[in-house]
Design a protein around this motif. Structure first.
Motif, short mmCIF file in Angstrom:
data_model
loop_
_atom_site.label_atom_id
_atom_site.label_comp_id
_atom_site.label_asym_id
_atom_site.label_seq_id
_atom_site.Cartn_x
_atom_site.Cartn_y
_atom_site.Cartn_z
N GLY A 114 -75.98 57.13 0.91
CA GLY A 114 -74.95 57.35 1.91
C GLY A 114 -74.23 56.08 2.32
N LEU A 115 -74.22 55.08 1.43
CA LEU A 115 -73.56 53.81 1.71
C LEU A 115 -72.30 53.68 0.88
N HIS A 116 -71.35 52.90 1.40
CA HIS A 116 -70.20 52.58 0.57
C HIS A 116 -70.68 51.63 -0.52
N PRO A 117 -70.26 51.80 -1.78
CA PRO A 117 -70.76 50.94 -2.86
C PRO A 117 -70.60 49.45 -2.63
N TYR A 118 -69.56 49.02 -1.90
CA TYR A 118 -69.39 47.57 -1.71
C TYR A 118 -70.52 46.97 -0.87
N ARG A 119 -71.29 47.81 -0.18
CA ARG A 119 -72.42 47.29 0.60
C ARG A 119 -73.63 46.97 -0.27
N VAL A 120 -73.62 47.43 -1.51
CA VAL A 120 -74.75 47.22 -2.41
C VAL A 120 -74.35 46.35 -3.61
N LYS A 121 -73.16 46.57 -4.12
CA LYS A 121 -72.72 45.81 -5.30
C LYS A 121 -72.35 44.38 -4.93
N PRO A 122 -72.46 43.44 -5.87
CA PRO A 122 -71.94 42.10 -5.60
C PRO A 122 -70.45 42.17 -5.28
N LEU A 123 -69.99 41.22 -4.46
CA LEU A 123 -68.58 41.23 -4.06
C LEU A 123 -67.66 41.21 -5.28
N ALA A 124 -68.01 40.41 -6.29
CA ALA A 124 -67.15 40.31 -7.48
C ALA A 124 -66.95 41.67 -8.13
N CYS A 125 -67.99 42.50 -8.14
CA CYS A 125 -67.89 43.84 -8.73
C CYS A 125 -67.17 44.81 -7.79
N ALA A 126 -67.47 44.70 -6.51
CA ALA A 126 -66.89 45.64 -5.54
C ALA A 126 -65.38 45.51 -5.45
N ILE A 127 -64.85 44.30 -5.65
CA ILE A 127 -63.41 44.11 -5.48
C ILE A 127 -62.66 44.06 -6.81
N TRP A 128 -63.37 44.06 -7.94
CA TRP A 128 -62.68 43.99 -9.22
C TRP A 128 -61.68 45.13 -9.35
N PRO A 129 -60.46 44.89 -9.83
CA PRO A 129 -59.93 43.74 -10.55
C PRO A 129 -59.36 42.62 -9.67
N LEU A 130 -59.61 42.68 -8.36
CA LEU A 130 -59.23 41.57 -7.52
C LEU A 130 -60.25 40.45 -7.70
N PHE A 131 -59.91 39.27 -7.22
CA PHE A 131 -60.77 38.11 -7.41
C PHE A 131 -60.71 37.26 -6.16
N PHE A 132 -61.89 36.92 -5.62
CA PHE A 132 -61.98 36.16 -4.38
C PHE A 132 -62.57 34.79 -4.70
N VAL A 133 -61.85 33.75 -4.34
CA VAL A 133 -62.28 32.38 -4.61
C VAL A 133 -62.72 31.73 -3.31
N GLU A 134 -64.00 31.34 -3.25
CA GLU A 134 -64.52 30.63 -2.08
C GLU A 134 -63.96 29.21 -2.11
N ASP A 135 -63.03 28.96 -1.25
CA ASP A 135 -62.36 27.66 -1.22
C ASP A 135 -62.05 27.36 0.24
N ASP A 136 -61.27 26.37 0.49
CA ASP A 136 -60.90 26.04 1.86
C ASP A 136 -59.38 25.91 1.96
N PRO A 137 -58.68 26.98 2.35
CA PRO A 137 -59.20 28.31 2.71
C PRO A 137 -59.45 29.16 1.46
#
Length: 198
Positions: A114-137
């Motif tokens: 009963g969870l949204h998949p993004y709560r279990v999957k790694p962020l990279a998988c949950a947002i694909w094909p988007l891509f999040f780069v940990e940077d500043d900012p």
């Protein structure tokens, strides 16, 4: 590239606007599956969540369990810990449905709980094909090569709103307020004053 700052995140609005996305596993095969293409890095929090989901995920991806217990689903790489892959190059959490299409057992396990998949999957998988780069900012953009997959395509209109599939990913992971900020920043009058170019 043109970026706007939304809640402390640089957003590549041109790349997001140019992408159409609809997850359609029935169009995937081994060569055209995100589950067999990327090295998915995971942080400690994600590793803990994944380990907790393994019993449920193993109901789908049988290779996660061996007679003496669960496998180690992670691999050491130069960049850190990543999801392991099997001998065919598929993520160990992938499985094939009755029609032979690759699916994600973490996604299926999340839905079972009963969870949204993004709560279990790694962020990279949950947002694909988007891509999040940990940077500043940090930077939110589109994964290189995303349009070679059958679930993604390039949109031609430079003034189009976000595709519904892209907007849904942003809403699910970052929330409605962040999505509204991205959409507001895409208006020409706002983008021309807040944007920066590389």
């Amino acid at each position: 590239m043109r970026y706007v700052l939304v809640q402390g995140v640089r957003v590549d609005i041109d790349a997001l606007r140019a992408l159409a996305h609809q997850c359609r596993p029935e169009r995937c095969d081994h060569a055209a599956s995100c589950c067999s293409t990327y090295e998915v890095q995971v942080d400690r929090r994600e590793m803990g969540t994944i380990i907790g989901a393994m019993p449920d995920a193993a109901r789908y991806a049988r290779g996660l369990m061996e007679p003496d217990g669960p496998i180690d689903p992670f691999e050491d790489t130069e960049g850190g810990q990543c999801l392991a892959t099997d001998e065919d190059g598929l993520c160990v959490f992938s499985f094939r449905n009755a029609q032979g299409h690759p699916l994600c057992s973490l996604h299926a396990a999340a839905l079972d709980r009963g969870l949204h998949p993004y709560r279990v999957k790694p962020l990279a998988c949950a947002i694909w094909p988007l891509f999040f780069v940990e940077d500043d900012p940090p930077l939110l953009t589109v994964q290189d090569g995303a349009t070679k997959f059958p679930c993604n395509s390039t949109r031609r209109s430079a003034k189009a709103p976000l595709h519904t599939g892209v907007a849904q990913i942003i809403r699910d992971v970052w929330g409605e307020e962040f999505l509204r900020g991205v959409e507001a920043a895409m208006r020409p009058d706002v983008a021309s004053h807040r944007g920066e170019r590389d």
